[in-house]
Design a protein around this motif. Structure first.
Motif, mmCIF file in Angstrom:
data_model
loop_
_atom_site.group_PDB
_atom_site.id
_atom_site.type_symbol
_atom_site.label_atom_id
_atom_site.label_comp_id
_atom_site.label_asym_id
_atom_site.label_seq_id
_atom_site.Cartn_x
_atom_site.Cartn_y
_atom_site.Cartn_z
ATOM 1 N N PRO A 92 13.517 -37.502 -8.533
ATOM 2 C CA PRO A 92 14.645 -38.102 -7.658
ATOM 3 C C PRO A 92 16.142 -38.655 -7.504
ATOM 4 C CG PRO A 92 12.396 -38.624 -6.766
ATOM 5 C CD PRO A 92 12.414 -38.250 -8.452
ATOM 6 N N GLU A 93 15.802 -39.182 -8.878
ATOM 7 C CA GLU A 93 16.956 -40.606 -8.590
ATOM 8 C C GLU A 93 17.721 -40.032 -9.962
ATOM 9 O OE1 GLU A 93 14.741 -43.972 -10.131
ATOM 10 O OE2 GLU A 93 13.629 -44.820 -7.536
ATOM 11 N N VAL A 94 17.587 -38.692 -10.683
ATOM 12 C CA VAL A 94 18.466 -38.429 -11.515
ATOM 13 C C VAL A 94 19.076 -37.035 -10.805
ATOM 14 C CG1 VAL A 94 18.583 -37.079 -13.772
ATOM 15 C CG2 VAL A 94 17.104 -38.907 -13.610
ATOM 16 N N THR A 95 20.364 -37.459 -11.351
ATOM 17 C CA THR A 95 21.736 -36.553 -10.137
ATOM 18 C C THR A 95 21.182 -34.860 -10.901
ATOM 19 O OG1 THR A 95 23.655 -37.557 -10.785
ATOM 20 C CG2 THR A 95 22.847 -39.034 -8.905
ATOM 21 N N SER A 96 21.452 -35.126 -12.151
ATOM 22 C CA SER A 96 21.551 -33.379 -12.496
ATOM 23 C C SER A 96 20.623 -32.619 -12.007
ATOM 24 C CB SER A 96 21.398 -33.673 -14.006
ATOM 25 O OG SER A 96 20.401 -34.685 -14.684
ATOM 26 N N ALA A 97 20.747 -31.662 -12.205
ATOM 27 C CA ALA A 97 20.043 -30.184 -11.373
ATOM 28 C C ALA A 97 18.632 -30.203 -13.134
ATOM 29 C CB ALA A 97 20.885 -29.010 -11.796
ATOM 30 N N PRO A 98 17.629 -29.317 -11.990
ATOM 31 C CA PRO A 98 16.156 -29.499 -12.947
ATOM 32 C C PRO A 98 16.413 -28.693 -14.082
ATOM 33 C CG PRO A 98 16.052 -29.028 -10.115
ATOM 34 C CD PRO A 98 17.640 -29.076 -11.079
ATOM 35 N N GLY A 99 15.626 -28.981 -15.502
ATOM 36 C CA GLY A 99 16.156 -28.332 -16.361
ATOM 37 C C GLY A 99 17.626 -29.425 -17.337
ATOM 38 N N SER A 100 18.003 -30.068 -17.045
ATOM 39 C CA SER A 100 18.984 -30.295 -17.696
ATOM 40 C C SER A 100 18.477 -31.499 -18.658
ATOM 41 C CB SER A 100 19.851 -30.894 -16.624
ATOM 42 O OG SER A 100 19.559 -32.174 -16.201
ATOM 43 N N VAL A 101 19.070 -31.699 -19.252
ATOM 44 C CA VAL A 101 18.916 -32.919 -20.357
ATOM 45 C C VAL A 101 17.921 -33.805 -20.199
ATOM 46 C CG1 VAL A 101 19.335 -34.122 -23.172
ATOM 47 C CG2 VAL A 101 20.469 -31.725 -22.659
ATOM 48 N N SER A 102 18.969 -34.181 -18.753
ATOM 49 C CA SER A 102 18.494 -35.647 -18.210
ATOM 50 C C SER A 102 17.311 -35.739 -17.385
ATOM 51 C CB SER A 102 19.569 -36.146 -17.211
ATOM 52 O OG SER A 102 21.063 -36.397 -18.023
ATOM 53 N N GLN A 103 17.059 -34.976 -16.668
ATOM 54 C CA GLN A 103 16.290 -34.451 -15.887
ATOM 55 C C GLN A 103 14.454 -34.616 -16.762
ATOM 56 O OE1 GLN A 103 15.441 -34.961 -12.815
ATOM 57 N NE2 GLN A 103 16.712 -34.310 -12.148
ATOM 58 N N VAL A 104 14.544 -32.909 -17.894
ATOM 59 C CA VAL A 104 13.810 -33.228 -18.943
ATOM 60 C C VAL A 104 12.934 -34.408 -20.045
ATOM 61 C CG1 VAL A 104 12.775 -31.985 -21.184
ATOM 62 C CG2 VAL A 104 14.279 -30.573 -19.473
ATOM 63 N N ARG A 105 14.485 -35.284 -20.043
ATOM 64 C CA ARG A 105 14.120 -36.732 -20.706
ATOM 65 C C ARG A 105 13.264 -37.254 -19.544
ATOM 66 N NH1 ARG A 105 18.450 -37.514 -22.484
ATOM 67 N NH2 ARG A 105 19.277 -38.885 -20.255
ATOM 68 N N GLU A 106 13.806 -37.428 -18.714
ATOM 69 C CA GLU A 106 13.122 -38.307 -17.425
ATOM 70 C C GLU A 106 12.055 -38.466 -17.237
ATOM 71 O OE1 GLU A 106 14.087 -41.605 -16.617
ATOM 72 O OE2 GLU A 106 15.996 -41.649 -18.144
ATOM 73 N N CYS A 107 11.602 -37.441 -16.849
ATOM 74 C CA CYS A 107 10.473 -36.426 -16.272
ATOM 75 C C CYS A 107 9.386 -36.462 -17.227
ATOM 76 C CB CYS A 107 9.920 -35.116 -15.832
ATOM 77 S SG CYS A 107 11.399 -35.167 -14.365
ATOM 78 N N THR A 108 9.693 -36.517 -18.604
ATOM 79 C CA THR A 108 8.524 -36.214 -19.348
ATOM 80 C C THR A 108 8.540 -38.141 -19.964
ATOM 81 O OG1 THR A 108 9.673 -34.710 -20.579
ATOM 82 C CG2 THR A 108 8.133 -35.886 -22.564
ATOM 83 N N ALA A 109 8.907 -38.886 -19.671
ATOM 84 C CA ALA A 109 9.022 -40.050 -20.177
ATOM 85 C C ALA A 109 8.173 -40.405 -19.231
ATOM 86 C CB ALA A 109 10.534 -40.948 -20.350
ATOM 87 N N GLU A 110 8.616 -40.421 -17.744
ATOM 88 C CA GLU A 110 6.801 -40.843 -16.744
ATOM 89 C C GLU A 110 5.506 -39.849 -16.762
ATOM 90 O OE1 GLU A 110 6.165 -42.772 -13.125
ATOM 91 O OE2 GLU A 110 8.643 -43.336 -14.399
ATOM 92 N N LEU A 111 5.798 -38.835 -17.009
ATOM 93 C CA LEU A 111 4.347 -38.433 -17.428
ATOM 94 C C LEU A 111 3.613 -39.007 -18.758
ATOM 95 C CD1 LEU A 111 4.959 -34.302 -16.801
ATOM 96 C CD2 LEU A 111 3.982 -36.317 -15.037
ATOM 97 N N MET A 112 4.524 -39.256 -19.826
ATOM 98 C CA MET A 112 4.142 -39.740 -20.923
ATOM 99 C C MET A 112 3.334 -41.504 -20.768
ATOM 100 S SD MET A 112 6.128 -40.941 -25.065
ATOM 101 C CE MET A 112 6.436 -41.596 -23.811
ATOM 102 N N ARG A 113 4.066 -41.957 -19.586
ATOM 103 C CA ARG A 113 3.546 -43.447 -19.335
ATOM 104 C C ARG A 113 2.526 -43.017 -18.446
ATOM 105 N NH1 ARG A 113 9.307 -45.139 -19.078
ATOM 106 N NH2 ARG A 113 9.245 -43.655 -16.924
ATOM 107 N N ILE A 114 2.899 -41.868 -17.690
ATOM 108 C CA ILE A 114 1.120 -41.869 -16.762
ATOM 109 C C ILE A 114 -0.045 -41.328 -17.117
ATOM 110 C CG2 ILE A 114 0.260 -40.274 -14.843
ATOM 111 C CD1 ILE A 114 3.121 -39.926 -13.568
ATOM 112 N N ALA A 115 -0.304 -40.437 -18.353
ATOM 113 C CA ALA A 115 -1.700 -40.701 -19.608
ATOM 114 C C ALA A 115 -1.771 -41.382 -20.619
ATOM 115 C CB ALA A 115 -0.569 -39.261 -19.884
ATOM 116 N N LYS A 116 -0.709 -42.338 -21.425
ATOM 117 C CA LYS A 116 -1.274 -44.074 -21.524
ATOM 118 C C LYS A 116 -1.280 -44.689 -20.893
ATOM 119 C CE LYS A 116 0.881 -41.079 -24.821
ATOM 120 N NZ LYS A 116 -0.408 -40.757 -25.551
ATOM 121 N N MET A 117 -0.985 -45.199 -19.502
ATOM 122 C CA MET A 117 -1.944 -45.611 -18.839
ATOM 123 C C MET A 117 -2.931 -45.438 -18.155
ATOM 124 S SD MET A 117 1.157 -48.407 -17.169
ATOM 125 C CE MET A 117 -0.216 -49.516 -16.553
#
Length: 457
Positions: A181-206
């Motif tokens: 929700p804090e990234v202004t680009s559309a779903p599926g864009s490079v920024s959205q995919v990068r940020e969402c994957t990074a957040e999911l990675m933190r959830i998985a590891k922690m």
């Protein structure tokens, strides 16, 4: 207050530019630059992973205590083997494949099997509603109590649901539909995919949660989004297969917890995917007897030997430039081997069209299939069939020599198990291992010797 400005990002590689360009300087692709709003400064984060109070310190490598990482096994042995022995808690797994190939079906079956082991599983679908997912589960006869379904694309709500439910496994179907929700680009864009994957990675590891992510693929067959996506995850799996065939291949191209290039084979049926325990029999069951241009090679797919049929059709060309077409084999390799046959063996192939195919829809890329390709081409050119009980293994060099290959003992044992009585292999691979009973091994040093051994002249 954060300032807003626009920038242009390549949707193929993630290259950023202050102005629009027709061709991306990073990857060379055309018309991939998309305008996005960039926020400068320090924007307020409304949700992030929980900050830990303890501060880690550098430690000596010799003083670090290790323990065997526990793995959770499913009922699909092929799936376990591709992952390296089972699902590792806290891992992030990316699965890509063509639309309609069966990615969601595979993960829904895996979710049910994990839930059957009393593990809580959360299946998050951004492409289907809860009722649609329920219909697919009924078709697959899935009724596990510990399997939860959630239809959502907002990463903030997904993060909240994971914290409240505390599952052991999470499936995201698919990452291109999820948005931050804090990234202004559309779903599926490079920024959205990068940020969402990074957040999911933190959830998985922690939290020690194993997360499976479904990724869409481009028309070239690679996973859509930036290449960074494959670097961030622990494991990258490709689910491949022909739409007109019932067989599907699950291939690992990256795995931090196991061997890469592993392959698992499944058959798509009305009740879902079923594993194929002996794929060599499947690939050879429709092989015709007495036809020219057909050979069998023992190829290694990860740690498993697989016997497949290589077919070649060589015919006089009616064009100025002969055609070279290949399915399941690299086109450049076919051209190289035909040049070796013409220069070192004396076969006049410069005025011949050549069509090659690997039966069953398998893709082969290891060097050990070179000799089988060369024998297939020579067999079709001479219109002489090969012995149906011959298995041919070997790498071919530019000087016409046949070079050593790895894991020859496993290849020969697989051929013996399916009734092959003669194996033609590199002379340097002879000795140092036990030949199975009933199998005759013939060592060859050049392509000429291999042709003499196959055709007897």
């Amino acid at each position: 207050m954060a300032k807003k400005k626009t920038k242009f990002i390549c949707q193929s590689c993630g290259y950023e530019s202050a102005k629009w360009m027709g061709r991306c300087p990073g990857c060379g692709e055309w018309n991939q630059m998309v305008e996005e709003v960039a926020i400068t400064g320090t924007p307020k984060r409304t949700f992030m992973h929980s900050e830990t109070t303890s501060v880690s310190k550098p430690a000596k490598l010799s003083s670090v205590e290790t323990a065997q990482e526990p793995r959770v096994k499913t009922k699909l042995k092929e799936f376990n083997r591709v992952l390296g022995g089972g699902v590792v808690p806290g891992s992030l797994v990316l699965i890509g494949g063509d639309p309609g190939i069966g990615k969601s079906t595979l993960l829904l079956q895996v979710s049910a099997q994990l839930a059957a082991n009393k593990s809580r599983v959360l299946y998050i679908s951004g492409e289907e509603s809860v009722k649609q997912t329920k219909l697919r589960a009924e078709r697959l006869a899935i009724k596990e109590e510990e399997l939860f379904i959630y239809s959502e694309t907002n990463l903030q709500l997904i993060h909240t649901a994971i914290e409240q439910l505390a599952p052991s496994f999470v499936i995201i179907d698919s990452i291109q539909t999820v948005y931050h929700p804090e990234v202004t680009s559309a779903p599926g864009s490079v920024s959205q995919v990068r940020e969402c994957t990074a957040e999911l990675m933190r959830i998985a590891k922690m939290n020690g949660i194993a997360i499976f992510i479904v990724g869409h693929v481009t028309k070239e067959g690679s996973i859509a989004g930036p290449r960074l996506l494959e670097h961030m995850v622990d494991t990258v799996l490709y689910f491949e297969g022909e739409r007109h065939h019932t067989y599907r291949i699950l291939r690992a191209v990256k795995n931090r917890f196991g061997s890469t290039n592993e392959m698992g084979i499944f058959e798509m049926k009305e009740e879902g995917l079923e594993e194929v325990e002996n794929p060599s029999e499947i690939f050879l069951e429709e092989r015709s007897q007495g036809s020219s241009g057909s050979t069998v090679v023992a190829s290694m797919e990860g740690t498993r030997p697989v016997l497949v049929e290589v077919q070649a059709l060589v015919s006089p060309t009616v064009f100025g430039n002969p055609r070279r077409m290949a399915t399941g084999i690299d086109h450049n390799r076919v051209t190289l081997l035909m040049a070796v046959l013409e220069k070192r063996v004396g076969l006049l192939l410069q005025n011949q069209d050549a069509y090659l195919k690997v039966a069953g829809g398998v893709k082969l890329d290891e060097p050990a299939i070179d000799l089988a390709i060369a024998i297939s081409i020579a067999s079709s050119f001479r219109d002489e069939p090969t012995n149906p009980t011959d298995c041919i293994i070997g790498e071919v060099g530019l000087t016409g020599e046949v070079r050593r290959v790895s894991r020859i003992e496993q290849r020969v044992f697989e051929a013996a198990k399916l009734g092959f009585t003669r194996v033609i292999l590199p002379a340097n691979n002879l000795g140092g291992w036990k030949v199975p009973p009933g199998v005759k091994t013939i060592g060859v040093s050049t392509v000429n010797e291999a042709l003499q051994a196959v055709f007897g002249k």
